[in-house]
Enzyme design. Structure first.
Site, PDB file in Angstrom:
ATOM      1  N   ASP A   1     -43.947 -27.074  27.584  1.00 46.01           N
ATOM      2  CA  ASP A   1     -45.066 -26.838  28.505  1.00 46.01           C
ATOM      3  C   ASP A   1     -46.091 -25.875  27.911  1.00 46.01           C
ATOM      4  OD1 ASP A   1     -46.546 -27.286  30.779  1.00 46.01           O
ATOM      5  OD2 ASP A   1     -45.553 -25.718  31.952  1.00 46.01           O
TER       6      ASP A   1
ATOM      7  N   HIS B   1     -49.156 -28.553  31.176  1.00 50.06           N
ATOM      8  CA  HIS B   1     -49.461 -29.232  32.438  1.00 50.06           C
ATOM      9  C   HIS B   1     -50.844 -28.876  32.979  1.00 50.06           C
ATOM     10  CE1 HIS B   1     -47.828 -25.492  34.434  1.00 50.06           C
ATOM     11  NE2 HIS B   1     -48.788 -25.779  35.289  1.00 50.06           N
TER      12      HIS B   1
ATOM     13  N   SER C   1     -50.890 -20.485  36.057  1.00 44.56           N
ATOM     14  CA  SER C   1     -50.236 -21.193  34.949  1.00 44.56           C
ATOM     15  C   SER C   1     -51.039 -21.051  33.665  1.00 44.56           C
ATOM     16  CB  SER C   1     -50.089 -22.677  35.288  1.00 44.56           C
ATOM     17  OG  SER C   1     -49.193 -22.860  36.347  1.00 44.56           O
TER      18      SER C   1
END
Length: 320
Positions: free
Chosen positions: A97, A67, A173
């Site tokens: 992901d 993402h 992230s």
């Protein structure tokens, strides 16, 4: 008494850190230089943003979240020493992901991988990333739980997720979750925004498997049956008669013409109970069993068809 006559506590150059602080500090010194600040440049239709990544090879290969890089027109990365590089997307797997990039450089610092399968609840872990654009930020906590599942942006469940209370923020992230020995054991991926101390990382054992596939093929290939389905609750009396551990199954909503399900005679309304010798309670169970390795193999599938229970044999096919 003048100020300079007081002893300044904590300023002694030979003062040693306590054991906890020393482990966190050593982990940051080991892993920190390998954590990259990723900039995803927006295109006409794509979106931009920032995140983190972890270099795992001296020739610039790094792991990050799917993402973070999804939809970017251009990618670049910067190291803690200030060097900046263009980045190339090697492969992307929204289902877990994860994504692999390569910085256009050589002789770069890189981190060693540990094993998420050997983690223990309560074990010290250190999160390193670039939250809110603040590069090379470190937080520490413990492994709060193991074996969690997390919904990926693609809708599939990610298995064997690590829960930690090491604080994460937007921008973390794709960064490193490391153990006290300076080995990467997870890739930070998510936090619960309305909670405190609920943060998640994809276990490095999963990440290594996905990375190998992405570097080989540019994608992670999975099998399909050529059907659409949803999880439903079975009639309680039927579930008891079938001796189901859970009272749910997977109902077929549509069958693609010419696919494995159609060739096996499956129909809309059939309820899948078992696939490849394993019980199927949810759509996520079916997704988990549809690996690339099972493609082309004659595989049994048990369904409720009308008032009957029947078993068919079909051959899953690889995703195009």
């Amino acid at each position: 008494m003048p100020y300079d006559s007081f002893e300044h506590v904590g300023s002694r150059p030979d003062e040693e850190l306590d054991p906890y602080s020393a482990r966190v500090s050593r982990t940051f010194e080991t892993v920190g230089p390998a954590v990259v600040h990723i900039l995803a440049h927006a295109g006409e239709k794509g979106r931009g943003g920032t995140g983190s990544g972890v270099l795992f090879a001296p020739d610039g290969y790094l792991l990050t979240n799917s993402h973070v890089v999804s939809g970017a027109a251009k990618l670049s990365g910067s190291l803690t020493d200030g060097r900046q590089f263009d980045a190339q997307l090697i492969g992307d797997d929204p289902a877990t992901d994860l994504a692999v990039l390569r910085l256009q450089g050589a002789g770069l610092p890189h981190a060693d991988f540990g094993s998420s399968g050997r983690l223990k609840v309560g074990q010290l872990v250190v999160a390193i990333g670039n939250p809110l654009g603040f590069q090379a930020t470190v937080t520490a906590g413990i492994v709060s739980a193991l074996g969690r599942t997390l919904r990926s942006p693609s809708g599939r469940l990610i298995e064997s997720v690590i829960q930690t209370d090491a604080p994460l923020n937007p921008g973390n992230s794709g960064g490193a979750l490391a153990d006290g020995n300076g080995r990467v054991v997870g890739i930070n991926t998510a936090m619960i925004g309305r909670a405190q101390g609920l943060c998640f990382a994809i276990g490095i054992d999963t990440a290594i498997d996905v990375t190998t596939r992405l570097m080989k093929d540019g994608r992670v290939r999975r099998s399909r049956l050529g059907l659409g389905a949803q999880t439903i609750m079975l009639d309680a009396r039927l579930a008891r008669r079938l001796r189901r551990a859970e009272g749910s199954g997977v109902q077929i909503l549509e069958v693609a013409s010419g696919g494995p399900a159609a060739e096996a005679g499956l129909a809309k309304g059939d309820v899948i109970l078992d696939f490849a010798g394993s019980p199927v309670f949810t759509v996520d169970d079916l997704h988990r069993l549809l690996t690339a390795e099972i493609a082309g193999s004659s595989t049994p599938l048990t369904v409720i068809h009308g008032a009957q229970i029947r078993t068919v044999v079909l051959k899953p096919v690889l995703d195009a």
